[in-house]
Design a protein around this motif. Structure first.
Motif, PDB file in Angstrom:
ATOM      1  N   SER A 160       0.838  -1.199   0.000  1.00 27.04           N
ATOM      2  CA  SER A 160       0.000   0.000   0.000  1.00 27.04           C
ATOM      3  C   SER A 160       0.873   1.251   0.000  1.00 27.04           C
ATOM      4  O   SER A 160       0.600   2.219  -0.714  1.00 27.04           O
ATOM      5  N   LYS A 161       1.949   1.218   0.775  1.00 31.86           N
ATOM      6  CA  LYS A 161       2.819   2.395   0.917  1.00 31.86           C
ATOM      7  C   LYS A 161       3.489   2.757  -0.403  1.00 31.86           C
ATOM      8  O   LYS A 161       3.466   3.922  -0.811  1.00 31.86           O
ATOM      9  N   ILE A 162       4.090   1.777  -1.084  1.00 30.60           N
ATOM     10  CA  ILE A 162       4.788   2.092  -2.334  1.00 30.60           C
ATOM     11  C   ILE A 162       3.798   2.467  -3.430  1.00 30.60           C
ATOM     12  O   ILE A 162       4.051   3.347  -4.245  1.00 30.60           O
ATOM     13  N   ASN A 163       2.601   1.818  -3.449  1.00 31.88           N
ATOM     14  CA  ASN A 163       1.594   2.179  -4.444  1.00 31.88           C
ATOM     15  C   ASN A 163       1.055   3.587  -4.208  1.00 31.88           C
ATOM     16  O   ASN A 163       0.790   4.328  -5.159  1.00 31.88           O
ATOM     17  N   LYS A 164       0.884   3.966  -2.929  1.00 31.16           N
ATOM     18  CA  LYS A 164       0.408   5.315  -2.605  1.00 31.16           C
ATOM     19  C   LYS A 164       1.454   6.338  -3.017  1.00 31.16           C
ATOM     20  O   LYS A 164       1.121   7.401  -3.567  1.00 31.16           O
ATOM     21  N   TRP A 165       2.726   6.040  -2.746  1.00 31.56           N
ATOM     22  CA  TRP A 165       3.794   6.966  -3.154  1.00 31.56           C
ATOM     23  C   TRP A 165       3.755   7.196  -4.660  1.00 31.56           C
ATOM     24  O   TRP A 165       3.834   8.335  -5.120  1.00 31.56           O
ATOM     25  N   ALA A 229       6.884 -18.636  -1.943  1.00 34.03           N
ATOM     26  CA  ALA A 229       6.608 -17.844  -3.145  1.00 34.03           C
ATOM     27  C   ALA A 229       5.763 -16.621  -2.806  1.00 34.03           C
ATOM     28  O   ALA A 229       5.990 -15.526  -3.332  1.00 34.03           O
ATOM     29  N   ARG A 230       4.777 -16.789  -1.925  1.00 30.95           N
ATOM     30  CA  ARG A 230       3.924 -15.658  -1.552  1.00 30.95           C
ATOM     31  C   ARG A 230       4.727 -14.574  -0.846  1.00 30.95           C
ATOM     32  O   ARG A 230       4.585 -13.377  -1.136  1.00 30.95           O
ATOM     33  N   LYS A 231       5.604 -14.967   0.089  1.00 33.69           N
ATOM     34  CA  LYS A 231       6.423 -13.986   0.793  1.00 33.69           C
ATOM     35  C   LYS A 231       7.365 -13.261  -0.165  1.00 33.69           C
ATOM     36  O   LYS A 231       7.545 -12.046  -0.085  1.00 33.69           O
ATOM     37  N   GLN A 232       7.980 -14.020  -1.087  1.00 33.85           N
ATOM     38  CA  GLN A 232       8.892 -13.403  -2.041  1.00 33.85           C
ATOM     39  C   GLN A 232       8.147 -12.473  -2.994  1.00 33.85           C
ATOM     40  O   GLN A 232       8.646 -11.397  -3.350  1.00 33.85           O
ATOM     41  N   PHE A 233       6.938 -12.874  -3.403  1.00 33.69           N
ATOM     42  CA  PHE A 233       6.125 -12.045  -4.289  1.00 33.69           C
ATOM     43  C   PHE A 233       5.794 -10.706  -3.628  1.00 33.69           C
ATOM     44  O   PHE A 233       5.926  -9.636  -4.236  1.00 33.69           O
ATOM     45  N   ILE A 234       5.385 -10.741  -2.363  1.00 38.94           N
ATOM     46  CA  ILE A 234       5.069  -9.508  -1.637  1.00 38.94           C
ATOM     47  C   ILE A 234       6.320  -8.653  -1.473  1.00 38.94           C
ATOM     48  O   ILE A 234       6.294  -7.431  -1.672  1.00 38.94           O
ATOM     49  N   PHE A 235       7.440  -9.290  -1.117  1.00 41.97           N
ATOM     50  CA  PHE A 235       8.692  -8.549  -0.959  1.00 41.97           C
ATOM     51  C   PHE A 235       9.093  -7.866  -2.258  1.00 41.97           C
ATOM     52  O   PHE A 235       9.527  -6.703  -2.270  1.00 41.97           O
ATOM     53  N   THR A 236       8.943  -8.577  -3.373  1.00 43.15           N
ATOM     54  CA  THR A 236       9.322  -8.023  -4.671  1.00 43.15           C
ATOM     55  C   THR A 236       8.522  -6.763  -4.987  1.00 43.15           C
ATOM     56  O   THR A 236       9.079  -5.735  -5.373  1.00 43.15           O
ATOM     57  N   LEU A 237       7.194  -6.818  -4.806  1.00 38.39           N
ATOM     58  CA  LEU A 237       6.363  -5.661  -5.132  1.00 38.39           C
ATOM     59  C   LEU A 237       6.603  -4.514  -4.151  1.00 38.39           C
ATOM     60  O   LEU A 237       6.631  -3.351  -4.543  1.00 38.39           O
ATOM     61  N   ALA A 238       6.795  -4.831  -2.876  1.00 40.11           N
ATOM     62  CA  ALA A 238       6.959  -3.788  -1.863  1.00 40.11           C
ATOM     63  C   ALA A 238       8.274  -3.046  -2.016  1.00 40.11           C
ATOM     64  O   ALA A 238       8.400  -1.903  -1.551  1.00 40.11           O
ATOM     65  N   ASN A 239       9.260  -3.652  -2.644  1.00 45.46           N
ATOM     66  CA  ASN A 239      10.575  -3.034  -2.785  1.00 45.46           C
ATOM     67  C   ASN A 239      10.867  -2.573  -4.207  1.00 45.46           C
ATOM     68  O   ASN A 239      12.012  -2.343  -4.567  1.00 45.46           O
ATOM     69  N   THR A 240       9.820  -2.422  -5.010  1.00 49.60           N
ATOM     70  CA  THR A 240       9.983  -1.869  -6.354  1.00 49.60           C
ATOM     71  C   THR A 240      10.379  -0.398  -6.276  1.00 49.60           C
ATOM     72  O   THR A 240       9.823   0.370  -5.497  1.00 49.60           O
ATOM     73  N   ARG A 241      11.357  -0.010  -7.074  1.00 43.87           N
ATOM     74  CA  ARG A 241      11.802   1.382  -7.117  1.00 43.87           C
ATOM     75  C   ARG A 241      11.428   1.973  -8.476  1.00 43.87           C
ATOM     76  O   ARG A 241      11.849   1.465  -9.508  1.00 43.87           O
TER      77      ARG A 241
END
Length: 376
Positions: A160-165, A229-241
């Motif tokens: 939510s945080k990175i998408n809001k940014w 896979a679910r944890k890695q998927f969430i980590f990947t999206l949350a740390n997108t720059r």
């Protein structure tokens, strides 16, 4: 959302032109803001890649910074994902049946101004009903139609945080409140296997109208690997720059496009348009000032972000950093021990005993062991 076109060009209401101009600009924001990082072409790069190490059992992954490109080949973002994953064309795929797929986004609109409701005569309007009702009205029926059994839903604040940014960086034609949230939805398949859906929700509300949309991204994997896979998927999206240059380019073009629409309307509504014109100029200047400030701090923030990302990855894989005080070399080891020792072959052991010394242990085949110090 897709830009709405005038549905009846023979309507001779001058005010209708204003409505269509506002709607077109506002909906364009939502459409381009809705580009999820996995819906655009990507390529892998060794530049900036980070290797997390590999356990003997093969459960650790090597992370690589994947470059996400738009249709023109411009890098719009980078995201850390396992090197074995492939990203592009609206999907993420990997070993053990890992597959994440974007579904077509759903968009809606409502307006609150009775003076412009004539422009939407015959159109189906829908306000955002709230997340609980949206789950009941849209998401659960969608899952049932695919043989899925609903388990629960929950917000994923880091996404939510990175998408809001990202949403906040985009040019808006009118002042509006932007609510951006990401929700995880757990399901069971007919075979009892876990199934995951990510719900991305964006609601833009102004004084005269509300435009909102959502997109679903599904995640599948073999049961034994699903949770990882679910944890890695969430980590990947949350740390997108996100790359700031494409955002600045979009804002400039969108401001010009909406500005041209305003200019055409001003020929007939010059007096009423004056206030909107002043606001548009101020909004563009403010947006440019914010982008300039972000660009000037980008390099400094990258350094801090890299350190935070490394700590986050270490936390996920339960690792700690240690150092050979003789050579100065550092290593990542499984956390949980009080002491760590390494031999000349690069093999290490960890122990919770405070006074253990493998150099004095006959069972260690008289190898030379060097104690490793934890790095705080």
């Amino acid at each position: 959302m897709k830009n709405q076109k005038p549905y009846n060009m023979r309507i001779n209401y001058i005010f209708l032109m204003l409505v269509l101009n506002i709607t077109s600009c506002q909906n364009s924001d939502a459409q381009k803001a809705g580009n999820n990082s996995i819906t655009i072409q990507s390529s892998k790069t060794q530049t900036g890649s980070k290797q997390t190490g590999t356990k003997p059992n093969g459960f650790w992954e090597k992370l690589m910074m994947h470059e996400l490109r738009n249709a023109s080949g411009v890098i719009v973002a980078t995201t850390p994902a396992p090197a074995s994953w492939k990203i592009g064309n609206g999907t993420m795929t990997g070993p053990h049946g890992i597959k994440a797929t974007d579904l077509p986004y759903q968009s809606f609109m409502d307006n609150y101004d009775p003076n412009i409701q004539q422009a939407y005569a015959g159109k189906k309007l829908r306000s955002m009903p709230g997340i609980d009702q949206l789950i009941q009205q849209d998401i659960i029926p969608w899952g049932k139609s695919r043989g899925l059994q609903f388990v629960k839903f929950y917000e994923i604040p880091e996404i939510s945080k990175i998408n809001k940014w990202y949403s906040d960086q985009l040019y808006k034609a009118l002042p509006s409140r932007s609510d951006v949230n990401a929700y995880g939805i757990d399901w069971k398949t007919m075979n009892g296997n876990p199934y995951f859906v990510l719900l991305g929700l964006n609601v833009n509300t102004s004084e005269t109208m509300q435009g909102w949309w959502y997109i679903l991204t599904t995640l599948e994997a073999e049961p034994a690997y699903f949770e990882a896979a679910r944890k890695q998927f969430i980590f990947t999206l949350a740390n997108t720059r996100h790359n700031l240059e494409p955002i600045a380019k979009y804002n400039k073009e969108e401001a010009q496009r909406c500005g041209q629409s305003w200019a055409a309307f001003n020929k007939k509504m010059a007096a009423n348009q004056a206030a909107f014109e002043a606001h548009q100029i101020a909004h563009v200047n403010k947006s440019n000032a914010v982008n300039d400030a972000i660009m000037s701090n980008w390099k400094a923030n990258n350094v801090a972000s890299d350190k935070q990302q490394e700590r986050t990855i270490d936390g996920i894989y339960e690792r700690t950093n240690v150092q050979n005080t003789e050579t100065g070399k550092t290593y990542k080891v499984q956390e949980g021990a009080n002491q760590y020792w390494m031999n000349s072959n690069g093999e290490y052991i960890g122990t919770k005993l405070q006074d253990y010394n493998p150099n004095l242990d006959d069972n260690m085949n008289e190898q030379k062991w060097q104690e490793l110090k934890k790095i705080k």
